[in-house]
Structure formats: C-alpha cells, structure tokens
Design a protein around this motif. Structure first.
Motif, PDB file in Angstrom:
ATOM      1  N   GLU A   1      39.160  29.869  36.381  1.00 24.66           N
ATOM      2  CA  GLU A   1      38.389  29.793  35.145  1.00 24.66           C
ATOM      3  C   GLU A   1      38.545  31.078  34.329  1.00 24.66           C
ATOM      4  O   GLU A   1      38.256  32.182  34.813  1.00 24.66           O
ATOM      5  N   LEU A   2      39.017  30.914  33.110  1.00 21.08           N
ATOM      6  CA  LEU A   2      39.233  32.046  32.212  1.00 21.08           C
ATOM      7  C   LEU A   2      37.916  32.773  31.969  1.00 21.08           C
ATOM      8  O   LEU A   2      36.890  32.145  31.675  1.00 21.08           O
ATOM      9  N   GLY A   3      37.925  34.088  32.133  1.00 24.18           N
ATOM     10  CA  GLY A   3      36.733  34.891  31.896  1.00 24.18           C
ATOM     11  C   GLY A   3      35.771  34.965  33.065  1.00 24.18           C
ATOM     12  O   GLY A   3      34.788  35.693  33.006  1.00 24.18           O
ATOM     13  N   SER A   4      36.056  34.211  34.139  1.00 26.01           N
ATOM     14  CA  SER A   4      35.160  34.257  35.290  1.00 26.01           C
ATOM     15  C   SER A   4      35.306  35.592  36.016  1.00 26.01           C
ATOM     16  O   SER A   4      36.351  36.251  35.965  1.00 26.01           O
ATOM     17  N   LYS A   5      34.238  35.967  36.687  1.00 26.19           N
ATOM     18  CA  LYS A   5      34.246  37.223  37.437  1.00 26.19           C
ATOM     19  C   LYS A   5      35.333  37.190  38.527  1.00 26.19           C
ATOM     20  O   LYS A   5      36.028  38.181  38.733  1.00 26.19           O
ATOM     21  N   ALA A   6      35.490  36.042  39.193  1.00 28.05           N
ATOM     22  CA  ALA A   6      36.494  35.911  40.254  1.00 28.05           C
ATOM     23  C   ALA A   6      37.903  36.083  39.692  1.00 28.05           C
ATOM     24  O   ALA A   6      38.734  36.770  40.289  1.00 28.05           O
ATOM     25  N   ARG A   7      38.172  35.464  38.540  1.00 25.07           N
ATOM     26  CA  ARG A   7      39.506  35.600  37.955  1.00 25.07           C
ATOM     27  C   ARG A   7      39.764  37.036  37.518  1.00 25.07           C
ATOM     28  O   ARG A   7      40.847  37.572  37.752  1.00 25.07           O
ATOM     29  N   MET A   8      38.782  37.651  36.897  1.00 27.16           N
ATOM     30  CA  MET A   8      38.983  39.037  36.449  1.00 27.16           C
ATOM     31  C   MET A   8      39.254  39.957  37.632  1.00 27.16           C
ATOM     32  O   MET A   8      40.099  40.845  37.561  1.00 27.16           O
ATOM     33  N   ARG A   9      38.541  39.737  38.747  1.00 19.84           N
ATOM     34  CA  ARG A   9      38.775  40.558  39.933  1.00 19.84           C
ATOM     35  C   ARG A   9      40.163  40.294  40.502  1.00 19.84           C
ATOM     36  O   ARG A   9      40.887  41.221  40.862  1.00 19.84           O
ATOM     37  N   ALA A  10      40.546  39.022  40.584  1.00 19.10           N
ATOM     38  CA  ALA A  10      41.874  38.676  41.100  1.00 19.10           C
ATOM     39  C   ALA A  10      42.967  39.278  40.215  1.00 19.10           C
ATOM     40  O   ALA A  10      43.955  39.817  40.717  1.00 19.10           O
ATOM     41  N   GLU A  11      42.800  39.193  38.907  1.00 23.09           N
ATOM     42  CA  GLU A  11      43.785  39.777  37.991  1.00 23.09           C
ATOM     43  C   GLU A  11      43.900  41.285  38.193  1.00 23.09           C
ATOM     44  O   GLU A  11      45.002  41.837  38.260  1.00 23.09           O
ATOM     45  N   ARG A  12      42.746  41.932  38.308  1.00 22.18           N
ATOM     46  CA  ARG A  12      42.742  43.395  38.472  1.00 22.18           C
ATOM     47  C   ARG A  12      43.377  43.799  39.795  1.00 22.18           C
ATOM     48  O   ARG A  12      44.246  44.661  39.849  1.00 22.18           O
ATOM     49  N   GLU A  13      42.939  43.169  40.892  1.00 22.09           N
ATOM     50  CA  GLU A  13      43.355  43.604  42.223  1.00 22.09           C
ATOM     51  C   GLU A  13      44.750  43.126  42.628  1.00 22.09           C
ATOM     52  O   GLU A  13      45.410  43.783  43.435  1.00 22.09           O
ATOM     53  N   LEU A  14      45.173  41.975  42.096  1.00 21.15           N
ATOM     54  CA  LEU A  14      46.433  41.384  42.556  1.00 21.15           C
ATOM     55  C   LEU A  14      47.553  41.420  41.518  1.00 21.15           C
ATOM     56  O   LEU A  14      48.723  41.305  41.879  1.00 21.15           O
ATOM     57  N   ILE A  15      47.207  41.576  40.258  1.00 19.43           N
ATOM     58  CA  ILE A  15      48.223  41.632  39.209  1.00 19.43           C
ATOM     59  C   ILE A  15      48.329  43.054  38.645  1.00 19.43           C
ATOM     60  O   ILE A  15      49.388  43.671  38.700  1.00 19.43           O
ATOM     61  N   SER A  16      47.216  43.573  38.133  1.00 16.75           N
ATOM     62  CA  SER A  16      47.261  44.928  37.556  1.00 16.75           C
ATOM     63  C   SER A  16      47.618  45.976  38.597  1.00 16.75           C
ATOM     64  O   SER A  16      48.375  46.907  38.312  1.00 16.75           O
ATOM     65  N   ARG A  17      47.089  45.826  39.803  1.00 16.25           N
ATOM     66  CA  ARG A  17      47.333  46.811  40.856  1.00 16.25           C
ATOM     67  C   ARG A  17      48.527  46.389  41.701  1.00 16.25           C
ATOM     68  O   ARG A  17      48.458  46.247  42.909  1.00 16.25           O
TER      69      ARG A  17
END
Length: 170
Positions: free
Chosen positions: A75-91
């Motif tokens: 889900e776009l904008g969800s806390k879970a997606r934002m965390r996954a993006e940060r921890e698994l994509i950005s990092r």
C-alpha cells in the motif's frame, strides 16, 4: 523460482576490502543479469538495512527486481511500505563484479558486518546461501551465530519436518 543460492563459503577479505564471490554464486548472478553491454560484468545488490541484522543480503539483478516489485505492490504511503523501502531499497548498493569475480566491499557494507579498517587483510567473510539470496557475514559473527543457534535448536526435530509444517500452514 530461479536457481537457488546454496552452501556456505569462506573467503579472505584483502587489505583493499576486496573479496571473491563464490563461483557457484557468480554463475547465478551472471545468469540473472542479462542482457548487459559488452564487457560489463554482472552486478550484485547488497542490502545493508535492518537494525537487528548482523549480515548483509546479496541479490542478483532478478532477485533485487523481484524484491522491489513486492515492495511496490504494498500500500502506497503505508508505514510498512515506507519502512521496507528505506531498509531494503534505500539502504542497498549495487556493486559490479570485477572480471576475476571479486567485489570491493563498500564502507556501509563493511560497517554493517563489523569489519573495521584494521580487520582488512586478515578477516574472512562468510557467504551463506538462502534460496533467492545469500547472506554475507564476517566469519567471526557467522561462527558465533551458528554456535548460538545450536544451543537454541531442538535436537529431536528433523529440519525436513520444519519444511513440512510450513507447507501445511502450521
């Protein structure tokens, strides 16, 4: 599923922070990273996110793209997606293999697995295959975690029984 990363391998980390990717893993990285420009080597995607992790996960291009697709389906904008993006994509960082099969471990990756500049030249890395990805540890940390796991495991349970439980949903 594509070919699985399997096995445990131990490789020296040289004074310039270079380490050889195990040959079996290189074959998967190469097969999952086509087409490429002439003379370009395959890439490995190293994910160093996750506060409670003592390892870095390595993905082939196909594996990294599959992970990104799974995150994009959240889900776009969800806390879970934002965390996954940060921890698994950005990092994460994409590293090209050298022609001899080595990579240079970037500073963030070395920091994550606990390799200091003083360790370089004498440390070993542990590569552990885990199906669609592999884990990269410092050898000291990997050995310590294996020893701790041995203390926690129920000696009477066959590992195949665990797979059966998962398949049955229990």
């Amino acid at each position: 599923m594509a070919e699985a990363f399997r096995g445990e391998f131990y490789q020296k980390v040289d004074a310039k922070a270079r380490v050889s990717i195990p040959a079996a893993f290189r074959r998967i990285l190469d097969a999952d990273d086509k087409p490429r420009a002439d003379k370009e080597q395959p890439h490995v995607y190293l994910v160093y996110g996750g506060r409670n992790r003592s390892f870095v996960e390595g993905y082939s291009k196909r594996g990294a793209d599959d992970l990104a697709d799974q995150i994009a389906a959240m889900e776009l904008g969800s806390k879970a997606r934002m965390r996954a993006e940060r921890e698994l994509i950005s990092r994460s960082i994409m590293v090209e293999l050298e022609p001899d099969g080595r990579i240079v471990l970037p500073p963030k990756v070395r920091e994550k697995i606990g390799l200091t500049d003083g360790d370089l030249g004498s440390a070993e890395a542990a590569f552990a295959g885990v199906t669609n990805r592999f884990r990269l540890y410092s050898r000291k940390v990997y050995d310590a975690e294996l020893a701790a796991d041995a203390d926690d495991e129920d000696e009477d349970v066959d590992p195949l029984a665990l797979v059966g439980r998962s398949a049955r949903g229990g």
